[in-house]
Scaffold this motif. Structure first.
Motif, PDB file in Angstrom:
ATOM      1  N   SER A 106      35.561  58.388  43.492  1.00 58.94           N
ATOM      2  CA  SER A 106      35.273  58.162  45.368  1.00 58.94           C
ATOM      3  C   SER A 106      33.916  59.070  45.460  1.00 58.94           C
ATOM      4  O   SER A 106      33.750  60.243  45.005  1.00 58.94           O
ATOM      5  N   CYS A 120      30.288  53.613  50.170  1.00 54.28           N
ATOM      6  CA  CYS A 120      30.844  54.448  49.244  1.00 54.28           C
ATOM      7  C   CYS A 120      32.010  52.997  48.553  1.00 54.28           C
ATOM      8  O   CYS A 120      32.194  52.040  48.989  1.00 54.28           O
ATOM      9  N   ILE A 155      30.384  58.432  48.460  1.00 51.65           N
ATOM     10  CA  ILE A 155      29.341  58.307  48.885  1.00 51.65           C
ATOM     11  C   ILE A 155      27.461  57.862  48.832  1.00 51.65           C
ATOM     12  O   ILE A 155      26.871  59.030  48.307  1.00 51.65           O
TER      13      ILE A 155
END
Length: 162
Positions: free
Chosen positions: A5, A58, A7
């Protein structure tokens, strides 16, 4: 399977995908097609938004899962212009991570308050993220529709929270 993950800033080449994601996210709540058509302009992401505003996405395992934008209101206040999560990524913390990132980014830019105009279906989410309801604002897309208005005070917390 581990989830990768991250951003990052949005790219102009992602404008169409971001607009589609915003539309899917809003439609998730079961709004009529007439309602969705009335909201299309407000949900659309433009090149100037990506170039002039702060738009962050994201990604989960390289796939776009959500995004937010920040828009300056004054020397002290900044607004969460968009916050949308792909319905496939709802319920796994993407929205919370985006709000935390937005608060941190706004604070790092020197703002002291984040203003959020939310969808009525998202009120509980924003309250869980630490926002406080401060009133309501009329929708720019649907006349006579009032939307909840929230704020987050962006003061440093000794525990590191927003």
């Amino acid at each position: 399977m581990a989830v990768d993950s991250k951003i990052r800033r949005a790219a102009p080449s992602e404008i169409g995908r971001l607009s589609e994601l915003a539309f899917r996210s809003k439609a998730y709540w079961g709004y009529s097609s007439a309602f969705m058509d009335a909201c299309r302009e407000e949900l659309s992401v433009t090149r100037s938004m990506v170039e002039d505003h702060r738009v962050y996405v994201c990604e989960l395992n390289g796939v776009l899962a959500g995004f937010y934008s920040l828009e300056d209101l004054s020397d002290n206040d900044i607004e969460l212009g968009h916050l949308f999560v792909d319905p496939k990524a709802m319920g796994i913390g993407v929205g919370s991570r985006l709000v935390e990132h937005a608060c941190r980014t706004a604070r790092d830019l020197g703002f002291s308050r984040l203003v959020i105009q939310g969808d009525p279906n998202a009120e509980g989410f924003y309250l869980r993220c630490g926002a406080v309801r401060i009133g309501e604002r009329e929708s720019t897309s649907i006349s006579d529709r009032m939307l909840p208005l929230f704020e987050v005070e962006l003061v440093e917390d000794r525990r590191g929270g927003p």
